[in-house]
Design a protein around this motif. Structure first.
Motif, mmCIF file in Angstrom:
data_model
loop_
_atom_site.group_PDB
_atom_site.id
_atom_site.type_symbol
_atom_site.label_atom_id
_atom_site.label_comp_id
_atom_site.label_asym_id
_atom_site.label_seq_id
_atom_site.Cartn_x
_atom_site.Cartn_y
_atom_site.Cartn_z
ATOM 1 N N THR A 57 12.612 53.307 48.909
ATOM 2 C CA THR A 57 13.859 54.326 48.425
ATOM 3 C C THR A 57 15.038 53.689 48.660
ATOM 4 N N ILE A 58 15.212 52.948 49.869
ATOM 5 C CA ILE A 58 16.443 52.274 50.024
ATOM 6 C C ILE A 58 16.674 51.191 49.079
ATOM 7 N N LEU A 59 15.788 50.448 48.902
ATOM 8 C CA LEU A 59 15.734 49.485 47.688
ATOM 9 C C LEU A 59 16.220 49.766 46.286
ATOM 10 N N ASP A 60 15.788 50.839 46.121
ATOM 11 C CA ASP A 60 15.792 51.630 44.531
ATOM 12 C C ASP A 60 17.252 52.125 44.898
ATOM 13 N N ALA B 224 28.166 50.624 59.363
ATOM 14 C CA ALA B 224 27.723 51.615 60.491
ATOM 15 C C ALA B 224 26.519 52.290 60.162
ATOM 16 N N GLY B 225 26.424 52.454 58.778
ATOM 17 C CA GLY B 225 25.336 53.565 58.301
ATOM 18 C C GLY B 225 24.184 52.828 58.268
ATOM 19 N N ILE B 226 24.203 51.493 57.760
ATOM 20 C CA ILE B 226 22.912 50.720 57.832
ATOM 21 C C ILE B 226 22.354 50.526 59.354
ATOM 22 N N ALA B 227 23.696 50.228 60.134
ATOM 23 C CA ALA B 227 23.120 49.948 61.640
ATOM 24 C C ALA B 227 22.445 51.109 62.182
ATOM 25 N N LYS B 228 22.983 52.267 61.928
ATOM 26 C CA LYS B 228 22.326 53.429 62.484
ATOM 27 C C LYS B 228 20.866 53.601 62.008
ATOM 28 N N ARG C 163 27.238 54.787 53.616
ATOM 29 C CA ARG C 163 27.564 56.319 53.655
ATOM 30 C C ARG C 163 26.424 57.087 53.567
ATOM 31 N N ASP C 164 25.770 56.578 52.308
ATOM 32 C CA ASP C 164 24.487 57.267 51.678
ATOM 33 C C ASP C 164 23.243 57.157 52.718
ATOM 34 N N ILE C 165 23.198 55.931 53.302
ATOM 35 C CA ILE C 165 22.168 55.763 54.302
ATOM 36 C C ILE C 165 22.308 56.451 55.637
ATOM 37 N N MET C 166 23.546 56.487 55.862
ATOM 38 C CA MET C 166 23.730 57.319 57.197
ATOM 39 C C MET C 166 23.231 58.773 57.011
ATOM 40 N N SER C 167 23.717 59.173 56.003
ATOM 41 C CA SER C 167 22.968 60.750 56.118
ATOM 42 C C SER C 167 21.780 60.922 55.968
ATOM 43 N N MET C 168 21.015 59.807 55.129
ATOM 44 C CA MET C 168 19.479 59.708 55.174
ATOM 45 C C MET C 168 18.847 59.881 56.511
ATOM 46 N N ARG C 169 19.400 59.113 57.458
ATOM 47 C CA ARG C 169 18.846 59.151 58.785
ATOM 48 C C ARG C 169 19.179 60.468 59.583
ATOM 49 N N SER C 170 20.227 61.124 59.263
ATOM 50 C CA SER C 170 20.624 62.219 59.913
ATOM 51 C C SER C 170 19.595 63.379 59.296
ATOM 52 N N ALA C 171 19.092 63.292 58.087
ATOM 53 C CA ALA C 171 18.395 64.147 57.599
ATOM 54 C C ALA C 171 16.884 64.042 58.190
ATOM 55 N N GLU C 172 16.610 62.743 58.098
ATOM 56 C CA GLU C 172 15.251 62.495 58.751
ATOM 57 C C GLU C 172 15.124 62.830 60.129
#
Ligand code: FEO
Length: 167
Positions: A136-139, A37-41, A154-163
């Protein structure tokens, strides 16, 4: 009045931005179907941004007295060979778009269209960010490894929310 060579380059970019949106939509749908779900978001939001980029080109060409032709878009891939490969493909695609934007900058200078040269600087800056966020995501992926894909999602989901909050 828009210089003809510049107009041709800008109209070609409409297709590239629109295809980018379709590509990221295809990736988002694939990730969603795998339960990530996070990657999809992140990818759905990226697809929206690319549509915005496409619209910027359409509006600008028309505003300057050109004709923004809406192209057909190639069918993006249906399947992706895992999350790592998917984000490598995102980075590779963004590098391709950056090169294309730089080529437009070169045409603007050749044709002495300093108005469009000025306008397109927003995209020059944007491409720095686009490449950096894919990197950054690849790292992060390299750090967590495939064993912790749940945490990464989960981490990438919060990245998008922050952006989204920062915008
Ligand atoms: Fe609109 Fe990601 O380039």
């Amino acid at each position: 009045m828009l210089n003809k060579k510049v107009e041709k380059a800008l109209v070609a970019q409409i297709e590239k931005e629109g295809y980018s949106s379709h590509l990221y939509l295809a990736m988002a749908g694939w990730a969603e179907s795998k339960g990530m779900a996070g990657i999809a978001k992140w990818l759905y939001a990226q697809a929206d941004e690319e549509r915005e980029h496409m619209l910027k080109f359409i509006y600008y060409v028309n505003e300057r007295g050109g004709r923004a032709i809406i192209p057909g878009f190639e069918q993006p891939p249906v399947d992706f060979d895992g999350v790592q490969k998917l984000f490598e493909q995102v980075l590779e695609h963004e590098r391709y778009v950056s090169k294309s934007i730089n080529d437009i900058v070169a045409v603007c200078l050749e044709e002495k269209d300093f108005t469009t040269h000025n306008w397109i600087q927003w995209f020059v800056e944007e491409q720095i960010e686009e490449e950096a966020s894919a990197q950054t995501i690849l790292d992060k992926l390299n750090l967590v490894g495939n064993g912790s894909l749940y945490m990464f999602d989960r981490d990438i989901m919060s990245m998008r929310s922050a952006e989204d909050t920062a915008e």
